[in-house]
Motif scaffolding. Sequence first.
Motif, PDB file in Angstrom:
ATOM      1  N   HIS A  81       0.546   3.082  -0.249  1.00  0.00           N
ATOM      2  CA  HIS A  81       0.606   3.170   1.208  1.00  0.00           C
ATOM      3  C   HIS A  81      -0.552   3.998   1.767  1.00  0.00           C
ATOM      4  O   HIS A  81      -0.462   4.570   2.851  1.00  0.00           O
ATOM      5  CB  HIS A  81       1.955   3.740   1.654  1.00  0.00           C
ATOM      6  CG  HIS A  81       3.104   2.819   1.362  1.00  0.00           C
ATOM      7  ND1 HIS A  81       3.200   1.553   1.900  1.00  0.00           N
ATOM      8  CD2 HIS A  81       4.188   2.956   0.544  1.00  0.00           C
ATOM      9  CE1 HIS A  81       4.294   0.966   1.458  1.00  0.00           C
ATOM     10  NE2 HIS A  81       4.909   1.786   0.627  1.00  0.00           N
ATOM     11  N   HIS A  82      -1.626   4.071   0.979  1.00  0.00           N
ATOM     12  CA  HIS A  82      -2.919   4.593   1.436  1.00  0.00           C
ATOM     13  C   HIS A  82      -2.911   6.090   1.733  1.00  0.00           C
ATOM     14  O   HIS A  82      -3.621   6.553   2.627  1.00  0.00           O
ATOM     15  CB  HIS A  82      -3.392   3.818   2.684  1.00  0.00           C
ATOM     16  CG  HIS A  82      -3.223   2.337   2.554  1.00  0.00           C
ATOM     17  ND1 HIS A  82      -3.925   1.586   1.639  1.00  0.00           N
ATOM     18  CD2 HIS A  82      -2.399   1.469   3.208  1.00  0.00           C
ATOM     19  CE1 HIS A  82      -3.556   0.313   1.736  1.00  0.00           C
ATOM     20  NE2 HIS A  82      -2.620   0.213   2.666  1.00  0.00           N
ATOM     21  N   GLU A  83      -2.129   6.830   0.957  1.00  0.00           N
ATOM     22  CA  GLU A  83      -2.091   8.272   1.136  1.00  0.00           C
ATOM     23  C   GLU A  83      -2.591   8.997  -0.109  1.00  0.00           C
ATOM     24  O   GLU A  83      -2.398   8.535  -1.239  1.00  0.00           O
ATOM     25  CB  GLU A  83      -0.662   8.749   1.432  1.00  0.00           C
ATOM     26  CG  GLU A  83      -0.175   8.366   2.823  1.00  0.00           C
ATOM     27  CD  GLU A  83       1.210   8.917   3.100  1.00  0.00           C
ATOM     28  OE1 GLU A  83       1.586   8.989   4.277  1.00  0.00           O
ATOM     29  OE2 GLU A  83       1.931   9.264   2.142  1.00  0.00           O
ATOM     30  N   ASN A  86      -7.547   4.080   4.824  1.00  0.00           N
ATOM     31  CA  ASN A  86      -7.473   2.640   4.564  1.00  0.00           C
ATOM     32  C   ASN A  86      -8.662   1.941   5.225  1.00  0.00           C
ATOM     33  O   ASN A  86      -8.515   0.924   5.891  1.00  0.00           O
ATOM     34  CB  ASN A  86      -6.158   2.054   5.075  1.00  0.00           C
ATOM     35  CG  ASN A  86      -5.942   0.625   4.572  1.00  0.00           C
ATOM     36  OD1 ASN A  86      -6.448   0.239   3.528  1.00  0.00           O
ATOM     37  ND2 ASN A  86      -5.183  -0.155   5.331  1.00  0.00           N
ATOM     38  N   GLY A 136     -10.533   5.537   1.537  1.00  0.00           N
ATOM     39  CA  GLY A 136      -9.547   4.482   1.353  1.00  0.00           C
ATOM     40  C   GLY A 136      -8.831   4.642   0.025  1.00  0.00           C
ATOM     41  O   GLY A 136      -9.462   4.918  -1.003  1.00  0.00           O
ATOM     42  N   ASP A 176      -5.631   2.898  -2.464  1.00  0.00           N
ATOM     43  CA  ASP A 176      -4.628   1.886  -2.740  1.00  0.00           C
ATOM     44  C   ASP A 176      -4.367   1.891  -4.246  1.00  0.00           C
ATOM     45  O   ASP A 176      -4.830   2.782  -4.963  1.00  0.00           O
ATOM     46  CB  ASP A 176      -5.033   0.505  -2.206  1.00  0.00           C
ATOM     47  CG  ASP A 176      -6.345  -0.001  -2.783  1.00  0.00           C
ATOM     48  OD1 ASP A 176      -6.615   0.250  -3.978  1.00  0.00           O
ATOM     49  OD2 ASP A 176      -7.096  -0.658  -2.045  1.00  0.00           O
TER      50      ASP A 176
END
Length: 610
Positions: free
Chosen positions: A34-36, A113, A121, A123
């Motif tokens: 969730h891109h964290e 992201n 970014g 993932d």
Amino acid sequence: MKKFLGTTLFSVLSLCVFAQKEISYTVTFPNAIHHEAEIAMSIPNVPTGNLIVRMSRSSPGRYATHEFGKNVYNLKAFDANGKALSIKQSAGDVYEIPSHSNQVKVTYTLFGNWIDGTYAGFDETHAHMNIPATFAFPVGMDDRPRLVKFDYTGKQQWKVATQLKPLTNDTYFAPNLQYFMDSPIEIADYKTAKWEVKNKDGKVQTIHLITHSNDNQSTIDHYAEMLKKMVDEHFAVWGEFPTYDYGNYYFLDDVYPDNAGDGMEHRNSTSIVQRTPKIEGYEANLLGTFSHEYFHSWNVERLRPKTLEPFNFEHSNISNELWLAEGFTQYYGGLLLTRSGLKTVDNAVQAFNGMVNAVLNTPGAKNFSPVQASRYAVFADAGVAIDQTNAANTFLSYYTYGAATALALDLRLRAEFKLTLDDYMRALWKAYGKPEIAYTIPDLEKTLGELTKNQAFSKDFFSKYVYGTDKNDYAKLLLNAGFVLRKASPDKAYAGFGRLNAVNGKVVLPQTLIGSPAYRAGLDVGNIILTMDGKTITDISEIDAITAAHQPGDTISITYLYRGEQKTTQLTFAENPALEIIAIEKTGGILTPAMQQFRDHWLNSQVKSK
């Protein structure tokens, strides 16, 4: 023996001092899907008083202001015992901790992201980090060393690629904030190829191609062979390689269709983000970014304008010299691909054609100088704004403007002094780049005068074409190499509508350019064309057909909608101002031996002759 003991004691004391000062980060990726990313920063030996921690608002290689703080949340602070500290958020990207002990730990979540050279970014496939977009820092501690440790447990086959100095246990070192901020990081299951280059002093360095893409190893190896040819031509221009820190240079290449796309130079690496399915089948199309960014390892990273020193992380530096720092790099980026045989002469001519058209036919170049274009970078360089500007009429990119200036200077040096722009770049490198002395525009002018032994020429060139808006005689200059500059569509009518947008049977105007027939007719952005010359307009092809049926000087009636109100105006066609560069032999003219020799010395490989 006494000397040895003294040296050992000094080393131990140095390590202790280092440990007391280093600012260390730990980065984990428990929610990468969730891109964290989760980031913890430990600051030892914190001075008494208000501790200010912030995110950057600028980034090395970028010239506009960016709001990296918008992607930070859950920021907390603790003392050495884990006790929570009170935080005051005094600005969107600034956090103040007024009361604290001598050790402070700050933690936060970062969302990322956007895969380009500026942002971050995350993932399941990789962690792509531009440092200013990723790491907060304490204000006033810029000289302290940085350590960063990555924990990517559970991420199969991930490994780290960065110009930062590797230590042990996935930990990396930077001597200070400026170096840290200039060191992008890619963590992925990437493929790599590398080769060694020998400098003129005999020292060997390694160039690495790091590629996160859907390609096999043979494709990466083949691409590295292409890059070797490119690198050789860069070396031929400068006469030597920079001394890369730790003996390595990295191309960090991320390739995927959904990427934002970008190229961002750094001191010993470059972040290249490309929007193709993979490298295979797209090799030639991707080389331009590599060539441009690699030229920066000399020009900008070491041959550096004083206006960019030191780099300000609270807001963007304004610079007068981007026409050379970026524009000359733009010129060489394509030229050296032609010299290396990776692009054709026709490719080079096409690039020169774009430069000349832009500098001779745009209001931004007509009314503003390369220096003024450079200063506008604080708004233009990937800067984000929701309101419309008048940039189409007030700004020509310093990339293009500078490239056209480089083209003219190169041709003039060759024709008037039996010198080349390569000679000028080497002179600048010797005086300012290699010793890393930041330059000013007067320094550039002085060096040109010394190279040509003609200060009057240098003064005139800078006065007219750098500080001023005069234009070089490109037709005369290009003819020396057997290229003809001529009108592309002589005697053809031109309305100056620009890139029209047709949606649901409505043709909408973009911003019109000063001096164009459309501008003089009072037409502007957002106008909807209803009729032209009595004919209803529902498609762009209808406008093209009407224009083709007329001659320059003809006047027609146009009806259009402005804010829902129907209006009428008269538009007088002009002659199409577009120019083209054509090899003289393709026009039926004669390519003389002198022209052929000039062309060959300019566009052919320089590797053997340097």
